[in-house]
Design an enzyme around this catalytic site. Structure first.
Site: not given
Ligand code: BGC
Length: 743
Positions: A282
């Protein structure tokens, strides 16, 4: 010699020639890997964000462009549009090995056409429609140069304080698994490589939805049995449906950050489940293991993450900065790196990017998908199916089109962007193309109906200055429609809230308007279950309208005036107050269960609250009435290997044609571990004309009775069970049956 074959000319030949076509993807991947330097391999494991500039979503960052040129970057997120993705892909084509970039984006509920938020779609329980919605999203974003969506989020969520509850399918592992599968199939279409398909990403692996106290990014502490029984099934379903990628998560699970969790990623996902795709971290979660106190520095974080099975580092820069040293020091074997790179390159091949890196950069296709009327039509259908009718005293709804005067009151009546909800994209022309409740109703009704408007108050304001006007407006009307709820940025990532009552003074506005004695219909637009006890008790009718997307107002008008008979069912229990959270239907039986909603004396209950939720899982009314009768079984007992068929007669006893979601639940009465009081095991949607009856059947076999025992064995145990059927998890008919030991 090695140097000689590593020319761009050679790699182009290798990737795209007729000779290469005959090779399997595995062979082609291996031949590319053989040509790669260690730095180029690590580059494939590196992902950066594109920067949203005033002119559009492209990175102008010279350093990032330089890294693309040097083969130090395998993927970018937040770069969309044919023009922009092409520009960056061209830079990649100037790199030594010409390995194409992968563009990822959070296409959570649509791209240009915004669909209802995922939790709202889950309320439709309509798997074909959900798959169709994901497919439209894929078609639109694939036409804009995107290869990969960071969706579906398949986290089970039982705590509506958690802002990300909006992104998933609610509280139930069975419904969640069905929806996970539908979404993966929708995003990935017939096969990767088709220009209407993008890679799906099942996230957040794992148990992120159980963050303690519903506080985002928080720790998760749970038994392995609960993990396997409740939180992992939707991931397994996504994997079985062919999800190309997984994303790990911010939380730690029982003390080990998910990003560095070898049990989750290596043992379960890549080991037991034999997942062949790749795992992305993530955002920044590799580096965040330092904050967790699990890694001393970025180097140790990179070591932990790659060892645990995280193949791509999103935005931590931990891999790009440290992995080469880790390999040289012998801490990370080259086999580990090659495995990660092989997984990533395989997907690039499957997408067809080695054959044509600009495959998803087609201006004509992009234009065709822009404001495509068919996509918008599908969106409106989905929106109608997502609305849940919570209350309808004296058949207040549907409203007659002949109503002379209707007052539309509340902060959401004319709002436009609020309808999109979190994780949606803003376009310059949004105010013209998004349909507000006001616009939808105005368009539906002819000049015979007089529409009045008063805002009443803001969403979060504390001012009651607009109440007097709202009351006066209500008094002039035959019926009032109040449109209230949350702002679109109140529920979503990092939007956990300790207070999930209707925000501001909105419930006081409901009280003020109800005091006029006029019939009041309340629409509640929100991303999560809110608490609205006064409204629940005093409004004449309530429709939960979530955040419904581009055509929200049309869908709402269709339901209000009876062109669509509401059929949504809650995918998550609605609490009466925050102190009751978590409240979910599939809880264990305690040693002191309460007998009914008001039994609170020395039983497991709060002494100051009714025991049940405000609205239970599976609940949702219709303008018609469905009656369940004559529940019967083909036999009272069966043995493993055999099966039972249950049948129930469903009758539409009301005056409207309508659609019901018939829900089948089971309870295992005595087990070697305590079992939930009810578990959803199946459901079916059926459309019945007014007065029509139909027999519906459900098959029970031993596999449907499996659970995880205390040794984590997935098994069934002979004994007595109860089968329930109904239109929600509480209001059910039941019948006992027995599974007899032996074949
Ligand atoms: C989120 C993810 C997301 C990623 C990219 C993160 O902060 O938890 O779900 O896909 O950002 O934007």
């Amino acid at each position: 010699m090695r140097k000689l074959i590593c020319t761009p000319f050679f790699i182009a030949l290798l990737a795209g020639s007729a000779h290469a076509q005959k090779k399997t993807i595995a062979q082609r991947v291996d031949s590319v890997i053989r040509l790669m330097t260690l730095d180029e391999k690590i580059g494939q494991m590196n992902q950066y964000n594109g920067d949203w500039e005033a002119t559009g979503p492209i990175t102008k960052d010279g350093d990032k462009q330089d890294q693309i040129r040097r083969g130090r970057l395998g993927s970018m997120l937040n770069v969309t549009g044919v023009e922009h993705t092409r520009q960056l892909q061209e830079i990649a084509m100037g790199s030594r090995l010409k390995i194409p970039l992968l563009f990822g984006q959070d296409i959570i509920h649509g791209y240009r056409t915004t669909f209802p938020i995922p939790l709202a779609e889950a309320a439709s329980w309509d798997l074909d429609a959900i798959e169709g919605s994901a497919h439209v999203a894929a078609r639109e974003c694939a036409a804009a140069g995107v290869h990969w969506t960071f969706a579906p989020m398949v986290d089970i969520a039982r705590d509506p304080r958690w802002g990300r509850v909006m992104e998933g399918a609610g509280e139930d592992p069975y419904l969640g698994s069905c929806i996970a599968r539908a979404r993966v199939l929708g995003f990935q279409g017939k096969k990767l490589g088709d220009t209407d398909a993008v890679m799906a990403c099942a996230k957040h692996f794992a148990a992120y939805g159980a963050a303690i106290g519903g506080r985002d990014y928080n720790s998760v502490d749970m038994s392995l049995r609960t993990l396997w029984e409740v939180y992992l099934p939707p991931f397994k379903a996504a994997e079985e449906a062919g999800a190309a990628t997984f994303m790990n998560s911010f939380n730690d699970l029982n003390g080990i950050p998910a990003t560095g969790n070898a049990y989750l990623q290596r043992d379960v996902l890549k080991g037991k489940w034999k997942f062949r795709g790749f795992v992305v971290s993530d955002w920044g979660s590799v580096g965040e293991m330092i904050n967790h106190g699990y890694a001393r520095d970025n180097k140790e974080a990179a070591l932990e993450a790659v060892t645990a099975g995280c193949d791509m580092d999103m935005e931590s820069r931990s891999y790009i900065g440290n992995m080469a040293a880790l390999v040289r020091e012998g801490k990370v074997g080259i086999g580990l790196i090659d495995d990660a790179v092989r997984r990533i390159l395989t997907k690039k091949f499957e997408l067809g990017l080695f054959d044509d890196p600009f495959r998803f950069c087609n201006v004509q296709r992009e234009q065709q998908q822009w404001n495509n009327p068919e996509n918008l039509r599908i969106e409106q259908e989905m929106a109608k199916k997502s609305i849940v009718l919570l209350k309808n005293d004296n058949q207040l709804l549907p409203l007659s089109r002949q109503t002379r005067t209707i007052a539309l009151i509340g902060p959401l009546v004319k709002s436009v962007r609020e309808n999109l909800g979190f994780w949606s994209y803003d376009w310059a022309d949004d105010s013209a193309r998004i349909v507000s409740t006001w616009d939808g109703i105005q368009k539906k009704l002819g000049s015979g109906t007089h529409l009045l408007y008063a805002k009443g108050c803001g969403i979060t304001d504390t001012s009651r200055a607009g109440f007097a006007e709202a009351i006066e407006t209500a008094k002039q009307a035959d019926v009032v429609i109040l449109d209230i709820g949350e702002a679109r940025d109140m529920t979503g990532e990092a939007k956990s809230r300790s207070n999930i009552h209707l925000p501001g003074v909105q419930e006081e506005l409901v009280r003020a308007v109800c005091s006029t004695g006029k019939p009041v219909v309340v629409l509640i637009g929100a991303g999560r279950p809110l608490i609205f006890n006064y409204t629940a008790e005093h409004a004449g009718a309530i429709l939960y309208t979530w955040w419904l997307g581009t055509k929200a107002g049309n869908a709402i008008a269709d339901v209000l005036f009876g062109d669509y008979n509401p059929s949504g069912k809650l995918p998550i229990s609605f609490p009466r107050t925050e102190g009751q959270i978590p409240v979910y239907y599939a809880h264990f039986s305690t040693g002191r269960p309460s007998k009914n909603d008001s039994d609170v004396n020395y039983v497991s209950a709060y002494t100051d609250l009714h025991n049940g939720p405000r609205y239970p899982f599976g609940y949702g009314l219709s303008y018609t009435h469905f009656e369940y009768s004559a529940l019967r079984l083909s036999a009272a007992t069966f043995r493993p290997g055999g099966k039972l068929t249950a049948t129930v007669t469903l009758t539409n006893t009301g005056k409207f044609d309508g659609r019901e979601t018939v829900q089948w639940y089971v309870r295992d009465l005595v087990g070697s571990v305590v079992r939930p009081v009810k578990e959803l095991k199946g459901f079916e949607q059926v459309f019945l004309k007014a007065g029509e009856s139909k027999d519906l059947s459900f098959t029970i076999d031993a596999d449907k009775l499996r659970f995880y025992n205390d040794k984590l064995e997935y098994l069934y145990e002979p004994g007595e069970f109860r089968l329930f059927v109904g239109g929600d998890s509480q209001n059910v008919k039941e019948i006992p049956f027995t599974l007899i030991a032996g074949r």
